[in-house]
Scaffold this motif. Structure first.
Motif, PDB file in Angstrom:
ATOM      1  N   ASN A 298       0.866  -1.337   0.049  1.00 25.28           N
ATOM      2  CA  ASN A 298       0.117   0.061   0.158  1.00 25.28           C
ATOM      3  C   ASN A 298       0.700   1.233  -0.149  1.00 25.28           C
ATOM      4  N   GLY A 299       1.828   1.316  -0.829  1.00 25.45           N
ATOM      5  CA  GLY A 299       2.548   2.637  -1.135  1.00 25.45           C
ATOM      6  C   GLY A 299       3.901   2.482  -0.474  1.00 25.45           C
ATOM      7  N   ARG A 300       4.110   1.518   0.376  1.00 27.00           N
ATOM      8  CA  ARG A 300       5.410   1.486   1.028  1.00 27.00           C
ATOM      9  C   ARG A 300       6.536   1.227   0.380  1.00 27.00           C
ATOM     10  N   SER A 301       6.574   0.324  -0.810  1.00 24.86           N
ATOM     11  CA  SER A 301       7.744   0.019  -1.371  1.00 24.86           C
ATOM     12  C   SER A 301       8.069   1.205  -2.304  1.00 24.86           C
ATOM     13  N   ARG A 302       6.985   1.859  -2.843  1.00 28.05           N
ATOM     14  CA  ARG A 302       7.316   3.037  -3.666  1.00 28.05           C
ATOM     15  C   ARG A 302       8.063   4.211  -2.501  1.00 28.05           C
ATOM     16  N   THR A 303       7.529   4.145  -1.460  1.00 27.99           N
ATOM     17  CA  THR A 303       8.099   5.235  -0.441  1.00 27.99           C
ATOM     18  C   THR A 303       9.620   4.870  -0.105  1.00 27.99           C
ATOM     19  N   LEU A 304       9.804   3.478  -0.131  1.00 26.13           N
ATOM     20  CA  LEU A 304      11.233   2.953   0.171  1.00 26.13           C
ATOM     21  C   LEU A 304      12.267   3.438  -0.596  1.00 26.13           C
ATOM     22  N   SER A 305      11.999   4.153  -1.806  1.00 27.15           N
ATOM     23  CA  SER A 305      13.150   4.096  -3.132  1.00 27.15           C
ATOM     24  C   SER A 305      13.785   5.467  -2.616  1.00 27.15           C
ATOM     25  N   ASP A 306      13.440   6.187  -1.871  1.00 29.40           N
ATOM     26  CA  ASP A 306      14.715   7.297  -1.458  1.00 29.40           C
ATOM     27  C   ASP A 306      15.129   7.325  -0.400  1.00 29.40           C
ATOM     28  N   ASP A 307      16.068   8.477   0.038  1.00 30.95           N
ATOM     29  CA  ASP A 307      16.341   8.385   1.600  1.00 30.95           C
ATOM     30  C   ASP A 307      15.277   8.881   2.526  1.00 30.95           C
ATOM     31  N   VAL A 308      14.413  10.021   2.121  1.00 31.13           N
ATOM     32  CA  VAL A 308      13.480  10.547   2.854  1.00 31.13           C
ATOM     33  C   VAL A 308      12.234   9.738   3.104  1.00 31.13           C
ATOM     34  N   GLY A 309      12.165   8.924   2.201  1.00 32.79           N
ATOM     35  CA  GLY A 309      11.219   7.907   2.374  1.00 32.79           C
ATOM     36  C   GLY A 309      11.597   6.767   3.445  1.00 32.79           C
TER      37      GLY A 309
END
Ligand code: SF4
Lengths: 494, 219
Positions: A298-309
């Motif tokens: 639910n959006g977590r793997s996308r969020t994982l792709s940068d430092d801020v996420g």
């Protein structure tokens, strides 16, 4: 809680304006956050190694998130080896369909639930209702907001916006108690809820929970709680379904020695919360016979792709950042239009959901830095807010038809030109003095027309003074100007 | 469908992390800095005192006793509470209960409704943590199934001093075998509680409303 999805949230600014008029909520919130702030400060100050625990907590989480795939696969393997089932869901609908299918398989018409933000995030109760399955919230505060048909307003104290008299009224109606048999004493109210829920615990065969942590090394899942409803739900029913965000996994059992210290002191400001349960798959003759773990993206793997996420995903949902936030204290949780309110909501929602209505959230902060200071996993929330604001500006620029990008950009470019030359600056001030006439009331500008309406709706401006400092200075040089004191500070604005 | 969701999530995670993940996660995990206290420095009497103080803070009554005095202490507690039926899990040493008379014992594998009819439950524990006032049950001998320590309204826990540690990391280390062996754990720090109504702390919502501890100084 079905409430969050029952009512379409207004954009943040309008929700905030509504909330600010609710004085009862503001009073409750102020008392609650002040009390818990002081307690948290005391129980963290007594730990000589608190900072070292924060550093370790941040490092363990950062390491786990960088290697998330590895740890999730291990977790899956261990849970299955212990007799549990593991399911994966890309989004909310997939997760809901999975749980609905599992519940349908048991034939249950009712499920008991222990407070879980993850199931609130996906709107599970509503999805279950479509099959005619009733989800009973067993956490006292969740039960209160469920009975009121509302949404929780605080991660930890979801009914913080309700006072005892309001709660009594709800219970009288829902439990069918005579008014003479129930006072508004919190102990009596809690007792009424105990009697009502005890029967549900004994009779209901299916429970749904979230998870605070899961251990990849052993396949153990953990629920941290206070009331005992978590123990009831994870122990008494024959089937247990736990919905967990993929970021909750931890590498090893040993890592719990850090988080079992960080979480209770940060969240409920206790040395330890009353109950913490760990279970590993199913246990022969003890607890549920079937255990299902639903791993939610639910959006977590996308969020994982940068430092801020990745930094954002370290969050262990303790709610300490809410309790110190001056903005949250005034507007409350509902204004954020999400199950994740406050500073963490302001950085988590825009990344998880990637929708335009969340773009205002990173601005719901004064960047005072209090949230960073208390965060047990040292998430630099102010820095992330600034980064997300930057992204919003970039995105607006891409969407805008104006040559300069957004109206805000155009205003900035114009302002730069005006500020660059004193002659232009003074000319602009004179123009402003003439132009402001119709908008000034009691020395302040409270609303502006056209594209500035939105900007001025949330800000009061002091009107431009009759005489600027520079004008006063020149008049004084020419002989015989008034002193600044006689201008009552007006001159300061020049 | 389930398989494809799994692969899609894992593939998305791989795309997001391929530049930051470790070649050897176990080694990277071993190398993490743990600058916090792993081992306490307090003496046993200091630990017992802190445990007692923390438990009392949670509203738990702590009674100190000795191995010799334990049967009488248990019997006195039972009489004072007026316990008539209680749950006694297998592995509770018989000598603990040797002075108790006229109390009906219910097996710990009784159904939830039968457990609901018990006045109390008596158990041992796996470890107790002084700094946080916590008692941990790991389903070992004398600790019972989870429902048995949850449904009755009163929980009497006998804590031998030899099981008391100072810090959380010491307890976690001691529980590693139980967890790896697949046993469930319950950490208990005071009776169940809620502060959901105007942040007023109310002891006793769904778990036992009373927790009592008999601290055995020389066992
Ligand atoms: S961001 Fe930090 S302080 Fe806020 S809820 Fe998450 S872990 Fe707690």
């Amino acid at each position: 809680m079905s409430g969050a999805s029952d009512r379409v949230p207004l954009p943040y600014l309008r929700e905030a304006a509504v909330a600010l008029r609710d004085t009862q909520q503001r009073r409750n919130l102020a008392t609650a956050t002040t009390t818990i702030r002081a307690k948290r400060a005391a129980v963290t100050a007594e730990m000589p190694d608190w900072e070292a625990l924060r550093v370790a907590g941040a490092a363990i989480k950062a390491h786990t998130l960088a290697n998330l795939g590895h740890y999730l696969e291990r977790l899956e393997e261990r849970v299955m080896a212990a007799g549990g089932h593991v399911h994966w869901a890309r989004g909310a609908r997939e997760a809901n369909d999975l749980v609905r299918g599992l519940v349908r398989g048991t034939g249950a018409r009712e499920v008991i639930k222990v407070k879980s933000m993850t199931t609130d995030e996906i709107g599970l109760n509503r999805a279950l209702a479509e099959d005619g399955v009733r989800a009973i919230e067993t956490d006292l505060a969740e039960l209160i907001v469920q009975l009121a048909g509302e949404a929780p307003s605080h991660i930890l104290v979801p009914a913080i916006h309700k006072n005892r008299a309001e709660i009594r009224t709800l219970f009288l109606r829902a439990f069918g108690i005579a008014p003479s048999d129930l006072s508004d004493d919190p102990a009596e109210l809690a007792g009424a809820a105990r009697r009502y829920l005890r029967e549900r615990f004994l009779a209901t065969g299916v429970a749904v929970s979230g998870a605070n942590f899961a251990v990849a090394e052993t396949g153990s899942v953990c629920v941290v709680e206070s009331e005992g409803n978590g123990r009831m739900c994870t122990t008494l029913p024959h089937t247990l379904i736990s919905v967990m965000g993929i970021e909750k996994v931890l590498p090893r059992w040993r890592d719990l020695e850090v988080f079992l210290q960080l979480l209770p002191r940060s969240s409920t400001a206790e040395r330890m919360n009353p109950y913490t349960s760990f279970w590993t798959g199913v246990h022969d003759g003890d607890g549920p016979r079937a255990f299902h773990l639903v791993l939610l993206d639910n959006g977590r793997s996308r969020t994982l792709s940068d430092d801020v996420g990745r930094e954002t995903l370290r969050c262990i949902r303790c709610s300490a950042c809410l309790n110190v936030c001056p903005v949250y204290e005034r507007v409350g949780g509902h204004a954020y239009g999400s199950v994740y309110p406050g500073p963490i909501g302001a950085i988590l929602n825009p990344q998880l959901r990637d929708v335009e209505r969340d773009e205002a959230l990173p601005y719901a902060s004064t960047l005072c830095g209090a949230c960073f200071e208390v965060c047990p996993v040292a998430i630099d929330i102010p820095r992330i807010l600034v980064e997300l604001r930057h992204r919003t500006v970039e995105r607006k620029r891409e969407r805008s038809p104006l040559p300069y990008g957004s109206a805000e950009d155009a205003a900035m470019v114009g302002a730069a030109k005006v500020f660059a030359r004193w002659s232009r600056y003074e000319a602009a001030q004179r123009l402003g003095r003439l132009g402001q006439g119709p908008f000034v009331r009691d020395g302040a500008i409270r609303s502006l027309p056209g594209p500035l309406a939105g900007w001025s709706a949330v800000r009061d401006l002091r009107a431009l003074p009759r005489q600027t400092f520079r004008e006063w200075w020149r008049a004084r040089g020419a002989g015989g100007g008034a002193t600044p004191g006689e201008h009552e500070g007006e001159a300061r604005d020049g | 469908m389930a398989e494809s969701a799994r692969n899609a999530v894992l593939a998305a995670i791989e795309r997001a992390t391929h530049q930051v993940r470790d070649a050897d996660p176990a080694a990277a995990h071993d190398a993490l800095t743990r600058g916090y206290r792993q081992r306490g420095g307090a003496s046993l009497p200091e630990c017992l005192e802190r445990l007692e103080e923390r438990l009392e803070d949670y509203g738990v009554r702590v009674t100190r006793t000795t191995a010799d005095g334990l049967p009488a202490a248990v019997a006195a507690w039972v009489a004072e509470r007026g316990v008539q039926r209680w749950v006694v899990p297998p592995g509770v040493p018989e000598v603990w209960l040797s002075s108790v008379r006229g109390v009906e014992a219910i097996a710990d594998d009784a159904g939830p409704r039968e457990l609901d009819g018990a006045d109390a439950v008596v158990t041992s524990c796996a470890v107790a943590v002084a700094e946080t006032g916590s008692i941990v049950l790991d389903a070992g001998p004398g600790q019972g199934r989870r429902a048995a320590t949850l449904v009755p309204d009163v929980h009497l826990c006998v804590v031998p001093a030899s099981l008391v540690v100072e810090l959380v990391p010491e307890a976690v280390a001691g529980l590693a075998d139980a967890v790896t062996g697949g046993r469930p754990l319950t950490w208990i720090s005071g009776p169940s509680a809620t502060s959901d109504i105007e942040l007023v702390r109310v002891a006793g919502v769904h778990g036992p409303r009373t927790l009592a501890v008999l601290l055995v100084e020389d066992a």
